[in-house]
Design a protein around this motif. Sequence first.
Motif, PDB file in Angstrom:
ATOM      1  N   GLY A  30     110.683  85.811 -28.863  1.00 60.77           N
ATOM      2  CA  GLY A  30     111.764  85.640 -27.904  1.00 60.77           C
ATOM      3  C   GLY A  30     112.208  84.199 -27.831  1.00 60.77           C
ATOM      4  O   GLY A  30     111.564  83.288 -28.358  1.00 60.77           O
ATOM      5  N   ASP A  31     113.344  83.988 -27.193  1.00 59.07           N
ATOM      6  CA  ASP A  31     113.872  82.639 -27.038  1.00 59.07           C
ATOM      7  C   ASP A  31     112.986  81.826 -26.104  1.00 59.07           C
ATOM      8  O   ASP A  31     112.161  82.370 -25.367  1.00 59.07           O
ATOM      9  CB  ASP A  31     115.300  82.687 -26.490  1.00 59.07           C
ATOM     10  N   GLN A  34     111.656  82.381 -21.812  1.00 58.87           N
ATOM     11  CA  GLN A  34     111.717  83.794 -21.428  1.00 58.87           C
ATOM     12  C   GLN A  34     110.398  84.339 -20.879  1.00 58.87           C
ATOM     13  O   GLN A  34     110.371  85.411 -20.288  1.00 58.87           O
ATOM     14  CB  GLN A  34     112.162  84.638 -22.634  1.00 58.87           C
ATOM     15  N   SER A 358     111.718  88.849 -22.872  1.00 56.07           N
ATOM     16  CA  SER A 358     113.017  88.370 -22.409  1.00 56.07           C
ATOM     17  C   SER A 358     113.084  88.482 -20.898  1.00 56.07           C
ATOM     18  O   SER A 358     112.813  89.545 -20.330  1.00 56.07           O
ATOM     19  CB  SER A 358     114.150  89.191 -23.043  1.00 56.07           C
TER      20      SER A 358
END
Length: 365
Positions: A30-31, A34, A358
Motif C-alpha cells: 500500500g501507499d 495507510q 489502505s
Amino acid sequence: MRLDRLIVQDWRNIARADFSPGPGLTVLCGDNGQGKTNLLEAVWALTGGKSFRASRDLELIRQGQEFSVLEGTLFCEERTQTLRLTVGSPSSPRPGRTMSRNGTPPVRAASLAGLFTAVVFDPNHLSLIKGGPEGRRRFLDTALCQLYPAYLKLLRRYGRIVTQKNSLLRECRGQFSLSRSQVDLLDVYDRQLADTGEELSRRRQSYLEALAPLAVANYSEISSGREQLALRYLPSFGSEGLLSCCLQKRAEEIRAGFCQVGPHREDFEVTLDGRSARTYGSQGQQRSAVLSLKLAEAAQAAKIREDAPVMLLDDVLSELDEKRRAWLLTRMEGRQTIVTACDSAEFLKTSGVLYAVSGGQIRPL
C-alpha cells in the motif's frame, strides 16, 4: 514461533482489522501513510516491548478512543496460545499497557516479554550505525530482554540505582564538603551499581561476542566479500572493576551532578575494514550492516530458544540494489516473515501471502 491471527481494534489509524499472516512470507502492500507500519507495530507489541518507533502509549490509541486492544493467537512453546494486549489512555480506568495470557488476569505487558519473540527492522534502525550510543545499547537490551526475562529485572534494578545515585549527586553538587551520611550513601550506591552494572555489562558483552560471527558472515555475503565487518564492545571500566572506577570518578561526578561510569555510558563499535561505519560507511553499507545485525539477532534467538522468531521488515527493500534484494529474499525462507512494501511487484514470484492496506483497512490481494 508463529503468529496465526491478530485482531486489532483502535490502534493508531486502524479502527478494526482481522489479520491472518501466512506461515512463511506475508507482504503488506500500500501507499505510504495507510497503516502498513502501524499493523507491523501491532504485531511487535505482542512481544511485550514498547513500540519500535519510540512512541508514547497515548499515541498508539486511535484518536477519540480510550483504549487500543490487540488479540493475538500464536503458536509458541509447542502449543497454541492467546495474548490480549490493552493500551489505556491516562484518563481510562486502566491506563498503560497490560497483557493477559490464555485468559488469565492482566499483568504489566513487560511481564510477559520473552513469550512471543520477534525481530524488527525499520528505516529508523539505521541509527544503530549513524546514531549515538543509546540506540546501540537499546538494541542489545531489547534482544536480551526477549531471550532472558531475568535480564529485564536486572536492567530495571540498575536503572533505579543510577536514578537514586544521580539524585544524591545533584544534592551534593556545589557543596564544599559532604556530610558523613552523604558519603556513606554514595558508598552504598556505588557498591550496588558495581554489582549490578558488572553483571549487566558482562551479559551485553557475551551476547555481542556470540552475535559478531553471525553478523560478519551475513555482511560478507551481502557485500560479496568486498568489505569486512567487525563489532567490538566498549566497556566503561577495565580489569580494575566498576567499583574502583566509581571511586576514582567520585569527585568528578559530584562536580557534574550525575553518574559518569557504568553500562548506561557504554557502547559498541561497528567498523568496515577497520574504519568506523558511522563516519566512513555509505548509506548502502550502513543499511547492509544493520541488516546483518538484525539477521544475526534472529539467528541467535532461534539458537537460544530453539524456535525462530518472527521477522518484521518495514520497507526493507526500498534502498537495496537488485543483488542485495535477491539475497535478502532468500533469508526470508524457513521462518514467518511479515514485510511492508509500497509495490507488490517484487513479491509476485514468491509464495508469499499478499495483503493490501489502505486507510487503516486490510484485505487479501
